[in-house]
Design an enzyme around this catalytic site. Structure first.
Site, short mmCIF file in Angstrom:
data_model
loop_
_atom_site.label_atom_id
_atom_site.label_comp_id
_atom_site.label_asym_id
_atom_site.label_seq_id
_atom_site.Cartn_x
_atom_site.Cartn_y
_atom_site.Cartn_z
N HIS A 246 122.09 92.05 53.10
CA HIS A 246 123.35 91.35 52.82
C HIS A 246 124.54 91.99 53.51
CE1 HIS A 246 123.18 94.41 49.67
NE2 HIS A 246 124.48 94.27 49.49
N ASP A 247 124.57 93.31 53.60
CA ASP A 247 125.74 93.98 54.18
C ASP A 247 125.45 94.61 55.54
OD1 ASP A 247 127.69 93.37 52.33
OD2 ASP A 247 127.36 95.17 51.12
N LYS A 250 128.16 95.24 58.10
CA LYS A 250 129.15 96.32 57.96
C LYS A 250 128.95 97.42 58.99
CE LYS A 250 130.40 95.79 53.09
NZ LYS A 250 130.44 96.45 51.76
N HIS A 275 132.23 90.71 58.06
CA HIS A 275 130.90 91.32 58.08
C HIS A 275 129.76 90.33 57.83
CE1 HIS A 275 131.24 91.76 53.61
NE2 HIS A 275 129.91 91.73 53.65
N HIS A 299 126.41 85.51 51.15
CA HIS A 299 126.49 86.19 49.86
C HIS A 299 127.92 86.38 49.36
CE1 HIS A 299 127.14 89.65 52.52
NE2 HIS A 299 127.54 90.34 51.48
N HIS A 300 128.92 86.01 50.16
CA HIS A 300 130.32 86.03 49.69
C HIS A 300 130.90 84.62 49.54
CE1 HIS A 300 131.16 90.27 49.38
NE2 HIS A 300 130.64 90.49 50.58
N ASP A 328 124.48 91.36 44.00
CA ASP A 328 125.43 92.26 44.65
C ASP A 328 126.63 92.54 43.76
OD1 ASP A 328 126.51 93.81 46.76
OD2 ASP A 328 127.67 92.07 47.47
#
Length: 388
Positions: A246-247, A250, A275, A299-300, A328
């Site tokens: 998911h990240d 970054k 990201h 996911h955001h 998350d």
């Protein structure tokens, strides 16, 4: 062999090849046991839908030390369903085991070698004989070649075991050996693939000390949510290792922003909000990474359309992204960050019910996922505590 039997043999062989082809089309897209690969082929040979076939089939494989020790007996129930015995262990020093290690195709009928059928029973391992139906009148045996060698025995054909029966069993043995060998190789490839995914996720750890445990927990949360929503097992497996992506975007965010204490300014926040897009770019367009790509990008996003980067709304948000959002956010609330203190499980439950100055559960989360979360919230707590 009669023309009729030749045609039947050809039909069964063609059917086995169709089963193999169908299996190969699906084999790399799911997790499986070896038995799942060949159980359909065994059912066809056992005689469903009017074909001549044996009463039962014993499939046995060698252990890694070279000895034959494990196998199962399969038979039909009501002409359709396959029943199987418990795993049967074979004494590797017994005559039975030694013969199986050397078996080429063999067709045997009791009347050809013994005075009576009772004497014929002495050759067979007692548990195998019992699972095969008690009295064995004939059998065909053939070795299984490949990375995991073994043998296949078919018992109690109608009348006598024939050359035709031996031809069909030989074809079945080749199909099973090929599928099991291929499955072993693909499982090794799958392990390497997942290791690569994990290595990519761990690349974020260099910047944030707690990220390593965070991604492990998010994997577990996401798998638990997917499983308890009744989603297919294949999807549960995939999201259980894809959630950690998911990240991954970054990696392209400067450490000065990732590790900044306190709130980000407008320019920093705009870069941070990129990201998910960076994550999608990093993961590329491989079909194997579709779920991971959906997770990274979505996911955001928020249920009401107020999220980022594309302001998707409701069911337009990929399910994988919606699942990982819940996972998350829970973990982010529980965890210490450079800009915040950790929150205990009870306070997180209150936030998921009532919201706070940053989180509006009705606006941000899929309501079905929130309901599932509250059904299994103790699992979330245990996952966090075990990987804190």
């Amino acid at each position: 062999m009669s023309q009729e039997l030749c045609e039947m043999s050809l039909q069964q062989t063609q059917e086995l090849l169709r089963i193999t082809d169908r299996t190969l089309q699906n084999i790399c897209c799911k997790k499986f046991t070896d038995e799942e690969l060949y159980v359909d082929a065994i059912q066809k040979v056992l005689g469903g839908k009017g074909r001549r076939g044996p009463g039962s089939i014993f499939v046995v494989f060698r252990e890694k030390d070279g000895n034959i020790r494990r196998g199962r007996v399969f038979h039909l129930k009501q002409g359709e369903l396959i029943e199987k015995s418990e795993e049967i262990s074979i004494d590797p020093l017994s005559r039975y085991a030694i013969d199986l290690t050397q078996a080429d195709v063999v067709a045997s009928n009791w009347a050809d070698s013994h005075e009576n059928v009772e004497e014929y029973q002495a050759y067979f391992q007692p548990t195998v004989r019992e699972c095969a139906g008690g009295i064995i009148r004939n059998f065909v045996a053939y070795r299984i070649s490949g990375e995991t060698p073994g043998a296949i025995l078919a018992f109690n054909y109608p009348g006598k075991a024939t050359e035709y029966d031996a031809d069909v069993l030989r074809s079945l043995a080749i199909v099973i050996g090929s599928l099991v060998t291929l499955s072993n190789e693909l499982q090794e490839t799958e392990k390497a693939f997942i290791y690569t995914i994990e290595a990519l996720a761990r690349a974020c750890e260099a910047a944030e000390e707690q990220t390593g445990r965070h991604i492990l927990r998010v994997n577990r949360y996401a798998g638990a949510l997917a499983a308890n929503m009744g989603l297919p097992g294949d999807f549960v497996d995939v999201i259980s290792y894809s959630a950690q992506m998911h990240d991954v975007g970054k990696i392209k965010i400067p450490n000065s922003i990732l590790l900044k204490e306190g709130a980000l300014n407008k320019e920093e926040m705009e870069l941070m909000m990129m990201h998910p897009v960076y994550g999608e770019e990093i993961l590329g367009d491989s079909p194997r990474l579709l779920v991971a790509r959906e997770v990274a990008l979505a996911h955001h996003e928020n249920w009401d359309g107020s999220g980022y980067p594309h302001r998707l709304k409701g069911d337009n948000i990929p399910l994988a992204g919606r699942i990982v959002k819940v996972a998350d956010v829970y973990d982010a609330l529980r965890s210490e960050r450079s800009y915040k203190l950790p929150i205990n499980h009870g306070d997180v439950l209150r936030i998921f019910r009532e919201g706070d100055d940053r989180i509006n559960p009705k606006a941000h989360f899929d309501p079905m996922l929130v309901a599932t979360f509250f059904q299994i919230e103790l699992i979330f707590e245990k996952i966090y505590d075990s990987l804190e």
